[in-house]
Enzyme design. Structure first.
Site, short mmCIF file in Angstrom:
data_model
loop_
_atom_site.label_atom_id
_atom_site.label_comp_id
_atom_site.label_asym_id
_atom_site.label_seq_id
_atom_site.Cartn_x
_atom_site.Cartn_y
_atom_site.Cartn_z
N GLU A 36 22.15 26.74 -0.97
CA GLU A 36 23.76 25.64 -1.32
C GLU A 36 24.90 25.73 -1.78
O GLU A 36 25.60 25.17 -1.61
CB GLU A 36 22.89 24.73 -2.47
CG GLU A 36 21.38 23.96 -1.95
CD GLU A 36 20.06 23.56 -2.81
OE1 GLU A 36 20.31 22.27 -3.67
OE2 GLU A 36 19.94 24.21 -3.88
N LYS A 115 18.94 44.50 2.15
CA LYS A 115 19.22 43.68 0.78
C LYS A 115 18.80 43.00 -0.37
O LYS A 115 17.68 42.42 -0.58
CB LYS A 115 19.46 42.23 1.79
CG LYS A 115 20.94 41.60 0.68
CD LYS A 115 21.46 40.30 1.24
CE LYS A 115 22.51 39.64 0.26
NZ LYS A 115 22.64 40.09 -1.38
N ARG A 136 28.38 43.60 -12.41
CA ARG A 136 29.60 44.07 -11.71
C ARG A 136 30.13 42.98 -11.66
O ARG A 136 31.48 42.51 -11.41
CB ARG A 136 28.83 43.25 -10.21
CG ARG A 136 29.78 42.57 -8.82
CD ARG A 136 29.13 42.49 -7.93
NE ARG A 136 29.23 41.09 -7.62
CZ ARG A 136 28.59 39.98 -7.21
NH1 ARG A 136 29.20 40.35 -5.91
NH2 ARG A 136 28.67 38.85 -6.80
N LYS A 288 26.52 47.39 7.67
CA LYS A 288 27.52 47.81 7.51
C LYS A 288 28.12 48.58 9.00
O LYS A 288 26.96 49.03 10.05
CB LYS A 288 27.68 48.60 6.67
CG LYS A 288 26.87 48.13 5.52
CD LYS A 288 26.53 49.65 4.12
CE LYS A 288 26.23 48.72 3.03
NZ LYS A 288 25.33 49.41 1.78
N CYS A 406 -2.35 14.23 -25.43
CA CYS A 406 -3.80 15.10 -24.79
C CYS A 406 -3.88 14.48 -23.29
O CYS A 406 -4.81 13.75 -23.28
CB CYS A 406 -5.00 15.63 -25.47
SG CYS A 406 -5.35 17.02 -24.25
N CYS A 424 -1.76 20.55 -27.58
CA CYS A 424 -2.87 20.07 -28.02
C CYS A 424 -4.14 20.70 -28.92
O CYS A 424 -3.96 21.75 -28.91
CB CYS A 424 -3.85 19.71 -27.14
SG CYS A 424 -5.35 18.88 -27.36
#
Ligand code: IVH
Length: 667
Positions: A36, A115, A136, A288, A406, A424
């Site tokens: 997303e 990865k 990073r 790569k 409960c 509970c």
């Protein structure tokens, strides 16, 4: 779209992406999936380009979050870039075409790597010594977390074999799935919240203020790039990986040279299947351009290199409808809301339920019955509800309201102090009773074979027992009417219950199910106090004085023994002859005091568990992997890779006889 409208949408997307970035990088609490995020980012990029709305502060212009203020900020001499993602063969072919067009030839190869799904870090070695470890951050600068990095056992503090004067290493910190699960179990035992997945817990762990705590987290490391001042112009990524390995840095075995994009596709297919057998998470492969000299020609965009791309494996996510929210009652009364879902296929299994963690989590994500929700398998462990698909829909149901009572016994639920969970506290609440008995009988506790969930269920519902002390009063005849209980299995069960009486004191303490008292704490309590009576009489201060035990655990022990029904149960256990003092032999030898053992292969006369007990009885410890801290490898038949590693590290390797000699020397 009108320009005005485009501007508004761009603003909206920037705000969302900034929030998502912060949640991911700084709080380690993502609320949207990677896919997303990528989709929104792509939408924003397109709008900015089409309507000329580029803004230097836009999330399209940078890589990640701001460095957190608690650590020193360090600038990265060369930015730690991100990677562009592709999700299908066509997109990957487009990448290949672009590379060939930019280079104007086909005279190059690819290196394909896995990865890793963790957190990127940068290491700096000067004269072979580790001098810096950094996160990073936003790609340009990150946090100086050197003290934390130094606790990661995979990361050498000093390099070997002809290392360059100065070398910058990039790689990924991660956690193995199994270690992650174990860590979470341990956290829950201690009343702490579980982490959602290995990636979050790695990112969170790296940023902790106390390096001693970091050292306890099972963080691992793989390197995937290095930069030096005097790198050979003809070097390839493949050779760099070999060099990293030569210097003593961990490199994952799975990297392959491919002569063209078709070979890359074949490699991806192979790894797509392999990924589930790996001990760690991977969410794709990185492709790569292998020859370093072409990297300059290809260059980078503002955030990602043009010489590399990520190919993401099919997401472990699916969308489905939330049918209802039910409540699950845990052994210690913790109430966990559970999403009951319309069944959906997800990475090879059917998912019908997912954890919603707690009331706050549901409100934070504003999850409501009837919503379409995104579910994700967190590290293929427990499915989780990540987000609601269309939270702005008009006709949504009401906000979730936490029930007051409960679901199992009707007792009013309570929330203690800062706790996020409702509980509970009725000691007779049926699911709690059943789970306490199951816990008592479980392998690490009293180890009563044949007393699983189904049998416990029947024993309780037939009112043959109502707590774990009642187990010791059961007779064979009472078991016979139970389902699937033949005479032989009834006798075996009674025998197993009987022989559990000889379990040592620490197991009895663990089995009683005191909140926050896991296996390790139980062992510490038993060793320090030596008897159940001493434990029952101990006050908070005495308990807190025991190494590794804090006020929270001490308080919980005191509360447990303050309750009448618990004291009665303890007396019943005593009457049945359970071990209430430390057995002699347990305190016997300290021959292996503080020695760290690793086990591999199968021993002629001991199971793995028996060998572990023997080691512990003599004061030693066992760990799961061989490192320079290991004192001995105890190896049986068909040992695994641990054997080679121990040989490499010059760690003494013992067979069963040598091991027995070692402990009998003093006996
Ligand atoms: S190369 C400039 N190789 O993925 C090249 N990155 O989305 C970028 N990652 O920040 C790094 N495994 O944390 C590379 N084999 C691998 C990787 C890898 C995981 C992470 C890394 C990077 C992120 C980019």
């Amino acid at each position: 779209m009108e320009k005005q409208e485009a501007k508004k949408r761009a603003e909206e997307l920037r705000e969302l992406l900034d929030k998502a970035n912060k949640a991911y990088y700084q709080d380690a609490q993502p609320f949207i999936s990677d896919k997303e995020f990528d989709d929104y980012l792509a939408e924003l990029e397109k709008i900015e380009e089409d309507y000329d709305l580029v803004d230097p502060k836009s999330p399209t212009q940078r890589v990640g979050g701001e460095p957190s203020s608690d650590f020193e900020t360090v600038e990265h001499p060369t930015p730690l870039l991100s990677l562009d993602n592709t999700y299908n063969e066509d997109e990957l072919n487009d990448f290949d075409r672009r590379v060939r067009e930019l280079l104007e030839h086909d005279n190059f190869t690819y290196l394909v790597e896995l990865k890793f799904d963790g957190a990127a870090i940068r290491l700096r070695y000067e004269n072979g010594d580790l001098v810096l470890g950094a996160t990073r951050g936003d790609g340009e600068s990150g946090d100086d977390i050197t003290r934390n990095i130094k606790t990661i056992k995979d990361i050498p503090l000093h390099l070997h074999n002809n290392f360059p004067d100065v070398v910058e290493v990039r790689g990924e910190a991660y956690m193995e799935r199994e270690a992650f699960v174990r860590m979470n179990e341990h956290r829950e035992e201690q009343g702490l919240n579980a982490f959602a997945n290995p990636r979050n817990s790695t990112a969170g762990s790296l940023k902790m203020q106390d390096p001693r705590e970091v050292a306890r987290r099972p963080i691992r490391f793989f390197s995937f790039d290095m930069l030096t001042d005097d790198t050979d112009a003809e070097i390839t990524q493949y050779q760099k990986m070999k060099l990293l390995d030569q210097y003593g840095l961990p490199v994952c075995d799975h990297f392959r040279q491919c002569s063209n994009i078709n070979e890359v596709h074949t490699q991806i297919d192979e790894w797509e299947n392999l990924r589930h057998d790996l001990p760690f998470e991977t969410d794709g492969v990185v492709i790569k351009v292998n020859e370093e000299k072409y990297r300059d020609t290809l260059g980078t965009t503002s955030k990602a290199p043009r010489w590399a791309i990520a190919y993401k494996f099919e997401a472990q996510q699916a969308t489905t409808t939330l049918r209802k929210i039910t409540l699950q009652v845990g052994r210690l009364g913790k109430i966990t809301p559970v999403a009951e879902l319309k069944a959906v296929e997800l990475a090879g299994t059917t998912v019908k339920r997912a954890s919603l963690h707690n009331e706050d989590e549901i409100h934070r994500k504003d999850i409501r019955v009837g919503d379409r929700v995104v579910v994700e398998k967190a590290g293929e462990i427990i499915p989780q509800v990540i987000s609601v698909v269309n939270p702005d829909r008009e006709d949504r149901g009401p906000r979730f309201e936490m029930p007051q009572h409960c679901p199992a016994c009707g007792e009013k639920l309570i929330k203690l102090g800062e706790d996020v969970d409702w509980r509970c506290i009725n000691p007779e609440c049926p699911p709690q009773v059943r789970q306490r008995i199951e816990h008592f009988a479980s392998r690490d506790a009293m180890d009563i074979d044949g007393l699983g969930e189904a049998v416990v269920d029947q024993l309780v519902s037939e009112q043959l027992i109502s707590n774990y002390a009642d187990l010791y009063e059961l007779q064979t005849e009472q078991l016979l009417p139970l389902e699937r209980m033949a005479k032989k299995s009834a006798e075996n069960l009674i025998d197993a219950i009987e022989s559990s009486k000889s379990q040592p004191l620490d197991r009895v303490i663990y089995a009683m199910g005191i909140r926050f008292v896991g296996k390790t704490v139980a062992r510490d309590l038993a060793n320090a106090l030596q008897s159940m009576d001493a434990l029952m009489k101990a006050n908070k201060e005495t308990i807190e004085e025991i190494e590794s035990i804090g006020p929270k655990i001490a308080q919980s022990v005191i509360e447990f023994f303050n309750q009448d029904h618990n004291r009665k149960m303890v007396e019943k256990l005593r009457d049945h002859g359970l071990n209430f003092t430390m057995e002699k032999q347990q305190q016997a030898s300290q021959k292996l005091k503080d020695k760290k053992f690793v086990l591999t292969g199968s021993l002629p006369s001991f199971t793995r568990k028996e060998a572990t007990q023997l080691i512990e009885k003599h004061g030693g410890k066992t760990t799961s992997s061989v490192s320079s801290n290991t004192d001995y490898l105890l190896a049986g038949d068909s040992p695994g890779s641990k054997y080679d590693k121990a040989q490499k590290l010059n760690i003494p390797i013992l067979d069963q006889d040598a091991f027995l000699n070692l402990i009998e020397e003093e006996l």
